[in-house]
Design a protein around this motif. Structure first.
Motif, short mmCIF file in Angstrom:
data_model
loop_
_atom_site.label_atom_id
_atom_site.label_comp_id
_atom_site.label_asym_id
_atom_site.label_seq_id
_atom_site.Cartn_x
_atom_site.Cartn_y
_atom_site.Cartn_z
N THR A 1 0.81 -1.39 0.04
CA THR A 1 -0.20 -0.03 -0.02
C THR A 1 0.91 1.21 -0.14
O THR A 1 0.59 2.27 -0.94
CB THR A 1 -0.89 0.00 1.23
OG1 THR A 1 -1.70 -1.00 1.21
CG2 THR A 1 -1.80 1.16 1.14
N GLN A 2 1.94 1.31 0.74
CA GLN A 2 2.72 2.27 0.76
C GLN A 2 3.65 2.72 -0.40
O GLN A 2 3.68 3.72 -0.91
CB GLN A 2 4.04 2.38 2.11
CG GLN A 2 3.34 2.20 3.44
CD GLN A 2 4.43 2.10 4.45
OE1 GLN A 2 5.56 1.71 4.15
NE2 GLN A 2 4.13 2.15 5.61
N GLY B 1 2.25 1.70 -3.44
CA GLY B 1 1.27 2.18 -4.27
C GLY B 1 1.13 3.68 -4.18
O GLY B 1 0.82 4.53 -5.08
N ASP B 2 1.07 4.13 -3.00
CA ASP B 2 0.92 5.60 -2.47
C ASP B 2 1.97 6.62 -2.99
O ASP B 2 1.95 7.39 -3.58
CB ASP B 2 0.77 5.80 -1.18
CG ASP B 2 -0.72 5.27 -0.47
OD1 ASP B 2 -1.42 4.88 -1.50
OD2 ASP B 2 -0.59 5.10 0.86
N LEU C 1 3.90 5.68 -5.65
CA LEU C 1 3.91 5.65 -7.00
C LEU C 1 2.88 6.42 -7.64
O LEU C 1 3.18 7.21 -8.57
CB LEU C 1 3.54 4.44 -7.76
CG LEU C 1 4.63 3.23 -7.53
CD1 LEU C 1 4.32 2.04 -8.19
CD2 LEU C 1 5.84 3.67 -8.34
N GLN C 2 1.97 6.79 -6.79
CA GLN C 2 0.70 7.77 -7.26
C GLN C 2 1.20 9.35 -6.83
O GLN C 2 0.44 10.14 -7.45
CB GLN C 2 -0.41 7.36 -6.49
CG GLN C 2 -1.09 6.09 -7.06
CD GLN C 2 -2.36 5.80 -6.26
OE1 GLN C 2 -2.85 6.26 -5.23
NE2 GLN C 2 -2.87 4.80 -6.69
N SER C 3 2.19 9.38 -5.91
CA SER C 3 2.11 10.73 -5.64
C SER C 3 3.27 11.37 -6.67
O SER C 3 3.74 10.92 -7.53
CB SER C 3 2.82 11.01 -4.20
OG SER C 3 4.15 10.07 -4.23
#
Length: 112
Positions: free
Chosen positions: A104-105, A107-108, A110-112
């Motif tokens: 999850t971290q 993924g977060d 990569l999205q930022s």
């Protein structure tokens, strides 16, 4: 036997994952820390004890129950063995939660 193959596969996977954890960076102050010494210190302070406990128990159980003729755990009653297996399953679930949290971290990040 397929169960033996699965046991060997999962124990080997988590053993390699333990070693790989020394090479996975982490976020610190908005930056990703990739220096081995910093990663190793943090890992040894946080998840290492937990990980080595689980992997060690996995190897002990795998090797101990592999050769029934040797009866390595002959002194252990069946009830105690099942209790130990329940604890190991619980520890594995906690380990899975750690992996999901890390994913999850990531993924977060990569999205930022």
């Amino acid at each position: 036997d397929i169960l033996l193959v699965m046991d060997w596969s999962t124990t080997t996977f988590w053993s390699l994952d333990l070693l790989g954890s020394f090479f996975v960076g982490f976020q610190s102050g908005g930056l990703v820390e990739l220096r081995f010494s910093k990663i190793a210190k943090r890992y040894l302070r946080t998840w290492f004890s937990f990980d080595i406990l689980i992997v060690s128990v996995d190897w002990i159980l795998l090797i101990g129950f592999m050769d029934e003729g040797a009866n390595l755990f002959g002194m252990v009653r069946v009830g105690k063995a099942f209790r130990l297996l329940r604890v190991v399953r619980m520890l594995r679930m906690l380990r899975l939660l750690k992996v999901l949290s890390t994913a999850t971290q990531f993924g977060d990040l990569l999205q930022s």
